[in-house]
Design an enzyme around this catalytic site. Sequence first.
Site, mmCIF file in Angstrom:
data_model
loop_
_atom_site.group_PDB
_atom_site.id
_atom_site.type_symbol
_atom_site.label_atom_id
_atom_site.label_comp_id
_atom_site.label_asym_id
_atom_site.label_seq_id
_atom_site.Cartn_x
_atom_site.Cartn_y
_atom_site.Cartn_z
ATOM 1 N N SER A 168 0.632 -1.241 -0.182
ATOM 2 C CA SER A 168 -0.005 -0.180 0.237
ATOM 3 C C SER A 168 1.031 0.932 -0.016
ATOM 4 O O SER A 168 2.137 1.200 0.260
ATOM 5 C CB SER A 168 -0.750 0.070 1.229
ATOM 6 O OG SER A 168 -0.223 0.060 2.477
ATOM 7 N N LYS A 169 0.358 2.284 -0.333
ATOM 8 C CA LYS A 169 1.053 3.664 -0.153
ATOM 9 C C LYS A 169 1.635 3.810 1.355
ATOM 10 O O LYS A 169 2.963 4.159 1.257
ATOM 11 C CB LYS A 169 0.038 4.911 -0.558
ATOM 12 C CG LYS A 169 0.363 6.121 -0.367
ATOM 13 C CD LYS A 169 1.067 6.600 -1.788
ATOM 14 C CE LYS A 169 1.620 7.958 -1.869
ATOM 15 N NZ LYS A 169 2.866 8.200 -0.900
ATOM 16 N N ARG A 170 0.877 3.505 2.303
ATOM 17 C CA ARG A 170 1.156 3.556 3.517
ATOM 18 C C ARG A 170 2.496 2.772 3.798
ATOM 19 O O ARG A 170 3.470 3.172 4.427
ATOM 20 C CB ARG A 170 0.194 3.244 4.578
ATOM 21 C CG ARG A 170 -0.857 4.557 4.900
ATOM 22 C CD ARG A 170 -0.785 4.934 6.416
ATOM 23 N NE ARG A 170 -0.944 3.608 7.385
ATOM 24 C CZ ARG A 170 -2.065 2.854 7.503
ATOM 25 N NH1 ARG A 170 -3.085 3.434 6.783
ATOM 26 N NH2 ARG A 170 -2.191 2.048 8.275
ATOM 27 N N ASP A 204 5.682 3.862 1.868
ATOM 28 C CA ASP A 204 6.141 5.034 2.704
ATOM 29 C C ASP A 204 6.981 4.607 3.927
ATOM 30 O O ASP A 204 8.054 5.249 4.123
ATOM 31 C CB ASP A 204 5.266 6.024 3.186
ATOM 32 C CG ASP A 204 4.516 6.984 1.898
ATOM 33 O OD1 ASP A 204 5.119 6.541 0.891
ATOM 34 O OD2 ASP A 204 3.728 7.437 2.079
#
Length: 490
Positions: free
Chosen positions: A260-262, A265
Amino acid sequence: MSVRVRFAPSPTGLLHIGGLRTALYNYLLARKHGGTFILRIEDTDRSRYVAEAEADIVNSLRWAGLAFEEGPGVGGPHAPYYQSERTDLYRDAADRLLADGHAYLAFDTPEAIEAMRARHTTPENPSPRYDAATRMEMSNSLTLSADEVQRRLDAGEEHVVRLNVPEGETVTFTDLIRGEVSFETSGVDDQVLVKSDGLPTYHLANVVDDHAMQITHVIRGEEWLSSVPKHLLLYRALGWAPPQMAHLPLILSPTGGKLSKRSADRLGLPVNVQQYRDAGYEPEALVNFLAFLGWNPGTEQEVFSLDELVEAYSVERTGQSGVQLDLDKLAWFNGQHLRALPIEEIVKRARPAVEARVGTVSDERLTEAVDLLRERLTFAHDLADATYLFADPAAYDEGGVKKRWKDDSADLVRLYADRLEADEAFTVESTEAVMRDLAESQGVGFGRIIHPVRLAATGTPVGAGMFETLVTIGREATVRRLRRAAEVLG
Ligand code: GLU
């Protein structure tokens, strides 16, 4: 029938590498069968529209070398290739579905839908749907009289068009990767097909366009698998044959779990094509790497050009289970592809990073540098770390000095400089011979000279072959650097 495939991104942000992988597999299938690769922009969700996204998608595809034959900017027999410009088609399809009873109008407010959910929520049914079990208690054209429906339409009441999902059926299809997949219609909600703003949802527009554009194969991410029953019901209701479908495995984070983007990151992982590009990955390497994220050729070969991938590709060799993103592997691919490029091309790709570090550098100088360090490069910008090939060292590696710079180093380096000054040939062989002679005449080991010389000439304790490096630096600069280091380091 010739193969026609499409990449159909929604312009909601920068192109994700998962999107580039989907585009790549579609491209490979088209090329392999002499078919057509189409880019279609699915921009009917205006609330998630990002203006820069489309340019980023097109630029990223171009950077990766995935040319499309039909699409924005290129045109084609099925233009326009923006869904926002094709709304009449969706309207017509919706009207047909309504006329045939495969869809109905629904006037329910969000509150009414919420209340229905609250009424039906039980531990066994935590999220009740708008479906066969509940639709008859709602305000729609199945429950209201024709007059009442007309009255509401005339009054301009907000409404949507919903799919009338048949009860108690099993929908089955054969996925090219997963084999036979079945869904019970009892698990499918009466999907909204046209929103209250009059624009279609993804499902309706996607099916209408895949049919209109004569798409033969749909290759896309696993996250769309659950949409297939809705699509198949739509194809059937509209009297159209569905395309073949293949759902690609998920891309997982290196620590497991969906990327996921999270999670990306948190791990400092790039996720957008642009980030990979900015980080210095070569397009050939990223393409090769993405091809292997889910697919394999069934042979030992790992390094593939795009043309070789076309040759080797088959949808059936795609796996079903998620694949972890491994940046070490990508770096390895990068080195492989970079080093295989023609030298002028490496020079071109390395130049921006080198010049950002040391200012303008001539082609000749850069070419010599690439020639010397090619086998040690993982990224083109690694060349910029070898600043000593372009400028005299401004400092000397501290650890290296501590370890290698002895009491006699300054004298030995000075003597070597004197002898090199007289070495007209200044070749790999001659510079090495000069050092051997010097070591012998001084009664010291070779290492006693070569390590301080490397430090003096490059500022670093490690690098490519010492004598190749000196020759690349050149006689005059080498002599100057050796004398200067002897003075500075003493
Ligand atoms: N617009 C969808 C997306 O953003 C297309 C999915 C599909 O290929 O059907 O991925």
